[in-house]
Design an enzyme around this catalytic site. Sequence first.
Site, PDB file in Angstrom:
ATOM      1  N   HIS A  41       0.877  -1.176   0.000  1.00  0.00           N
ATOM      2  CA  HIS A  41       0.000   0.000   0.000  1.00  0.00           C
ATOM      3  C   HIS A  41       0.913   1.223   0.000  1.00  0.00           C
ATOM      4  O   HIS A  41       1.704   1.422   0.922  1.00  0.00           O
ATOM      5  CB  HIS A  41      -0.924   0.002   1.214  1.00  0.00           C
ATOM      6  CG  HIS A  41      -1.924  -1.110   1.192  1.00  0.00           C
ATOM      7  ND1 HIS A  41      -2.246  -1.860   2.307  1.00  0.00           N
ATOM      8  CD2 HIS A  41      -2.680  -1.615   0.177  1.00  0.00           C
ATOM      9  CE1 HIS A  41      -3.157  -2.762   1.983  1.00  0.00           C
ATOM     10  NE2 HIS A  41      -3.428  -2.642   0.697  1.00  0.00           N
ATOM     11  N   GLU A  53       1.891   3.757   3.009  1.00  0.00           N
ATOM     12  CA  GLU A  53       2.339   3.217   4.297  1.00  0.00           C
ATOM     13  C   GLU A  53       3.867   3.224   4.316  1.00  0.00           C
ATOM     14  O   GLU A  53       4.523   2.270   3.906  1.00  0.00           O
ATOM     15  CB  GLU A  53       1.738   1.826   4.498  1.00  0.00           C
ATOM     16  CG  GLU A  53       0.207   1.882   4.502  1.00  0.00           C
ATOM     17  CD  GLU A  53      -0.471   0.529   4.494  1.00  0.00           C
ATOM     18  OE1 GLU A  53       0.239  -0.502   4.576  1.00  0.00           O
ATOM     19  OE2 GLU A  53      -1.709   0.491   4.409  1.00  0.00           O
ATOM     20  N   HIS A  92       3.451  -3.117   6.812  1.00  0.00           N
ATOM     21  CA  HIS A  92       2.393  -2.148   6.523  1.00  0.00           C
ATOM     22  C   HIS A  92       2.279  -1.142   7.662  1.00  0.00           C
ATOM     23  O   HIS A  92       2.946  -1.251   8.686  1.00  0.00           O
ATOM     24  CB  HIS A  92       1.046  -2.869   6.371  1.00  0.00           C
ATOM     25  CG  HIS A  92       0.937  -3.709   5.146  1.00  0.00           C
ATOM     26  ND1 HIS A  92       0.185  -3.351   4.052  1.00  0.00           N
ATOM     27  CD2 HIS A  92       1.497  -4.910   4.830  1.00  0.00           C
ATOM     28  CE1 HIS A  92       0.275  -4.287   3.125  1.00  0.00           C
ATOM     29  NE2 HIS A  92       1.065  -5.243   3.573  1.00  0.00           N
ATOM     30  N   GLU A  96       1.492  -4.726  10.881  1.00  0.00           N
ATOM     31  CA  GLU A  96       0.971  -3.359  10.932  1.00  0.00           C
ATOM     32  C   GLU A  96       1.802  -2.574  11.942  1.00  0.00           C
ATOM     33  O   GLU A  96       1.767  -2.851  13.140  1.00  0.00           O
ATOM     34  CB  GLU A  96      -0.506  -3.367  11.329  1.00  0.00           C
ATOM     35  CG  GLU A  96      -1.401  -4.187  10.405  1.00  0.00           C
ATOM     36  CD  GLU A  96      -1.669  -3.503   9.067  1.00  0.00           C
ATOM     37  OE1 GLU A  96      -1.327  -2.313   8.921  1.00  0.00           O
ATOM     38  OE2 GLU A  96      -2.230  -4.169   8.169  1.00  0.00           O
TER      39      GLU A  96
END
EC number: 3.5.1.96
Length: 342
Positions: free
Chosen positions: A63, A66, A155, A219
Site C-alpha cells: 500500500h 504506508e 504495513h 501493521e
Amino acid sequence: MTKSLFRQSFLTDTLDVHIDVAPAEQVLSNGVKLKLYQRGVLEVIPEEYTQETKNVIISCGVHGDETAPMELVDSIIKDIESGFQKVEARCLFIIAHPESTLAHSRFLEENLNRLFDEKEHEPTKELAIADTLKLLVRDFYQDTAAETRWHLDLHCAIRASKHYTFAVSPKTRHPVRSKALIDFLDSAHIEAVLLSNSPTSTFSWFSAENYGAQALTMELGRVARIGENDLDKLTAFDLSLRNLIAESKAEHLSKPCIKYRVSRTIVRLHEDFDFMFDDNVENFTSFVHGEVFGHDGDKPLMAKNDNEAVVFPNRHVAIGQRAALMVCEVKTRYEDGELVYD
C-alpha cells in the site's frame, strides 16, 4: 571503496521516476553481495551461504502510503552498505508500488493486497505488480528448504488501534506459526498477533500457502508521509529485524504478544449496510456479548462473544467484499514447535 549501486539511497532512487533503474551488482568489502533487479527490488546475499541460511523477504509499500517500513528498510540497507549491519541471512527487499507512494495513495486502481490468489481479476496496474511479485517470490525461494523461508510484509494501519503494532498470521495448509516466528514478534515488541482462520489473498498468505514460508502481515503504527513517521515507537521492531538479518540474538528483553483468533469475517451482502460506530473507530474496539454494532439488510450485526473486537472495519466495501474481521483473545500453546489454540 566500491561505488554504490544507488545515486542517493535505495528508497530515494526507487521513488525517483526521472532516473532509469538498471539491474546491477555490487560486492562489499566484507563479501556481502547486493543485486539490484529492478526499481524497488534488492537482493542481499551473505558471504557464506549454506542450505541452513535463512531466506527472508522483507516487503513494504504494497500500500503506497504506508511509508514507515520504507524508511526503516532504507536505513538498514544504508547500514548494510557501510558494513555496520551484519548480514547472515539472504534477504530480498521490496518496495512494491512506488507509483502509488508518489501519489500519496494506498493504491491507484485496485487494492494490491487482495490480488495474490489464483482468481481471475480485471487488468489493472496493481494486477501487473502482483504478477511480478509472485515471480520474484518464486525465483527467490527456488532451491531453498521450506524451513528457511520467511516473509515479513510490512504495513501501517490506516486507522488508530488499541495495539499500536500488530501482526496477522495467514491460515494455510503448511505449518507457518513456528516458535521462532512468535519469538521474533515478542522480541520486536509487537503488541498482538491475529491468527487467521481461513485463506485470504494477501502477499504474505501467498508466500505461506505456496512456499511454506513463515509469513506475517505486520501493521507498524499509522499511515504518514515519508519524513513524518514516528520511528522511535518502532525501535524494538527495528532491532529485531536487524537481528534476524544478522542471525544474532536480541540483547533487549522480549514482551509477549497478545494472541487473537479470528472468530468470523463479516462480508457485506446488501446495499443497505452500515456500522453504528464512526469511521475512525480504533482497531480492536470490543463489544459485550449481544451488543448490536451495525446491520446488513434487515439483519443486525452483533457481538457473538464477550469482548469480541472489530479489526479492519470498512462500511464502504463493495457487496461481496470483507467489511470487517471479528476477533477474540485466545490462549495458545505449542505442539511440535507450532503455535496452536483449541
